[in-house]
Design an enzyme around this catalytic site. Structure first.
Site, PDB file in Angstrom:
ATOM      1  N   CYS A  12      80.396  20.270  33.708  1.00  0.00           N
ATOM      2  CA  CYS A  12      80.718  19.073  32.979  1.00  0.00           C
ATOM      3  C   CYS A  12      80.579  18.478  34.485  1.00  0.00           C
ATOM      4  O   CYS A  12      82.408  18.867  34.835  1.00  0.00           O
ATOM      5  CB  CYS A  12      81.674  18.903  32.155  1.00  0.00           C
ATOM      6  SG  CYS A  12      82.281  17.197  31.967  1.00  0.00           S
TER       7      CYS A  12
ATOM      8  N   CYS B 176      75.454  14.239  35.170  1.00  0.00           N
ATOM      9  CA  CYS B 176      75.961  14.065  34.358  1.00  0.00           C
ATOM     10  C   CYS B 176      75.132  15.028  33.331  1.00  0.00           C
ATOM     11  O   CYS B 176      74.112  14.767  33.212  1.00  0.00           O
ATOM     12  CB  CYS B 176      76.459  12.956  32.748  1.00  0.00           C
ATOM     13  SG  CYS B 176      77.172  13.196  31.649  1.00  0.00           S
TER      14      CYS B 176
ATOM     15  N   HIS C 190      74.828  15.693  30.368  1.00  0.00           N
ATOM     16  CA  HIS C 190      73.943  15.390  29.392  1.00  0.00           C
ATOM     17  C   HIS C 190      72.863  14.905  29.699  1.00  0.00           C
ATOM     18  O   HIS C 190      71.406  15.062  28.856  1.00  0.00           O
ATOM     19  CB  HIS C 190      74.690  14.392  28.402  1.00  0.00           C
ATOM     20  CG  HIS C 190      75.479  15.341  27.285  1.00  0.00           C
ATOM     21  ND1 HIS C 190      76.916  15.656  27.740  1.00  0.00           N
ATOM     22  CD2 HIS C 190      75.686  14.485  25.999  1.00  0.00           C
ATOM     23  CE1 HIS C 190      76.967  16.106  27.335  1.00  0.00           C
ATOM     24  NE2 HIS C 190      76.581  16.377  26.132  1.00  0.00           N
TER      25      HIS C 190
ATOM     26  N   SER D 291      81.598  19.306  27.210  1.00  0.00           N
ATOM     27  CA  SER D 291      82.730  18.173  26.726  1.00  0.00           C
ATOM     28  C   SER D 291      81.906  18.203  24.841  1.00  0.00           C
ATOM     29  O   SER D 291      81.692  18.048  24.053  1.00  0.00           O
ATOM     30  CB  SER D 291      83.019  16.684  26.604  1.00  0.00           C
ATOM     31  OG  SER D 291      80.988  16.378  27.448  1.00  0.00           O
TER      32      SER D 291
ATOM     33  N   GLU E  60      73.911  13.545  21.993  1.00  0.00           N
ATOM     34  CA  GLU E  60      74.277  14.503  20.791  1.00  0.00           C
ATOM     35  C   GLU E  60      73.865  14.647  19.592  1.00  0.00           C
ATOM     36  O   GLU E  60      73.933  15.208  18.816  1.00  0.00           O
ATOM     37  CB  GLU E  60      75.610  14.457  20.890  1.00  0.00           C
ATOM     38  CG  GLU E  60      76.912  14.510  22.444  1.00  0.00           C
ATOM     39  CD  GLU E  60      77.032  16.206  22.133  1.00  0.00           C
ATOM     40  OE1 GLU E  60      77.652  16.857  21.052  1.00  0.00           O
ATOM     41  OE2 GLU E  60      76.906  16.772  23.490  1.00  0.00           O
TER      42      GLU E  60
END
Ligand code: DGL
Length: 257
Positions: free
Chosen positions: A69, A177, A179, A7, A147
């Site tokens: 992801c 996740c 991230h 994403s 992000e």
């Protein structure tokens, strides 16, 4: 060429492990930053985005695709495997390794809302977590922080403290996740006694096993980065997230090509 998508920039935590294991392989990474976060989207929306990006990666010569992801894997990896001929490697929260490492039988899982709601995640719990207590926690702020390139400091610490509270007794925490591994050092500094599990290395090994033996190796390898969002922003963060690619830039993905 290995095709990798997420994403946004989280999948870079998987890419760096793949690159560590297979530095000679070419790759194309796509960050779907215009549609980030996936964690709050419906499975239909995630499915539409992921199939569009998979088609794009294949058009550009991908011979294997990594869905870097957890949310996208949980939403649609079964569809992708049934409908595409090339190998598709997905991700899932590391509940299995966590269940083997915990000594007090309490495991926390940080993941997105989309991942935690998925039937695939519930099957994972039924298979590997029958005998342990699992506490789950969606962490949308972690994605926003990563992000924006905020990996340390008061905002990160406050988010970690808030999200960890319900699982403070767990001795093992799954970073479910892609991230979240970028916040691993800060989590470890605040909670040095907790085992933190992420599956980037395991996924890289799976990529190595599944790569077609016909995979062409070009010297030097092509290392390409595309985003549906701001290429300037993504390029600014790349050296911070992956110093090994600090000389690279993101380009804008045009979905009409
Ligand atoms: N990096 C993604 C994952 O592993 C999702 C983050 C998001 O877009 O919400 O689930």
């Amino acid at each position: 060429m290995i095709g990798i998508l997420d994403s946004g920039l989280g999948g870079l935590s998987v890419l760096r492990e793949i690159h560590r294991l297979m530095p000679q392989h070419s790759f194309l990474y796509i960050a779907d930053s215009a549609w980030c976060p996936y964690g709050a989207k419906s499975y239909d929306q995630i499915h539409t985005r992921v199939t569009t990006l998979v088609d794009h990666l294949i058009q550009h010569g991908a011979e294997l695709i990594v869905i870097a992801c957890n949310s996208a894997t949980i939403a649609c990896v079964e569809y992708l495997r049934a409908n595409y001929l090339i190998p598709i490697v997905g991700m899932e929260p590391g509940v299995k390794p966590a269940s083997q490492i915990t000594t007090n039988g309490k495991v926390g899982v940080f993941a997105t809302e989309a991942s935690l709601a998925g039937a695939k995640f519930h099957r994972l719990l039924n298979t590997h977590a029958q005998d342990i207590e699992v506490i789950t926690q969606p962490c949308p702020d972690f994605v926003t922080l990563v992000e924006s390139g905020t990996l340390t400091g008061p905002a990160v610490e406050a988010a970690i403290q808030q999200y960890i509270t319900p699982m403070i007794d767990a001795d093992t925490i799954v970073l479910g996740c892609t991230h979240y591994p970028f916040l691993k050092n800060t989590i470890a500094q605040l909670y040095p006694d907790k085992h933190l599990i992420d599956t980037g290395t395991a996924v890289a090994k799976q990529v190595q096993r599944k790569l077609p033996t016909t995979q062409r190796i070009t010297a030097p390898p092509q290392q390409l980065f595309l985003t549906t969002g701001s290429a300037t922003h993504a390029s600014q963060l790349l050296p911070q997230l992956c110093p090994e690619f600090s000389a690279h830039q993101f380009s804008t993905l045009s979905e009409n090509t």
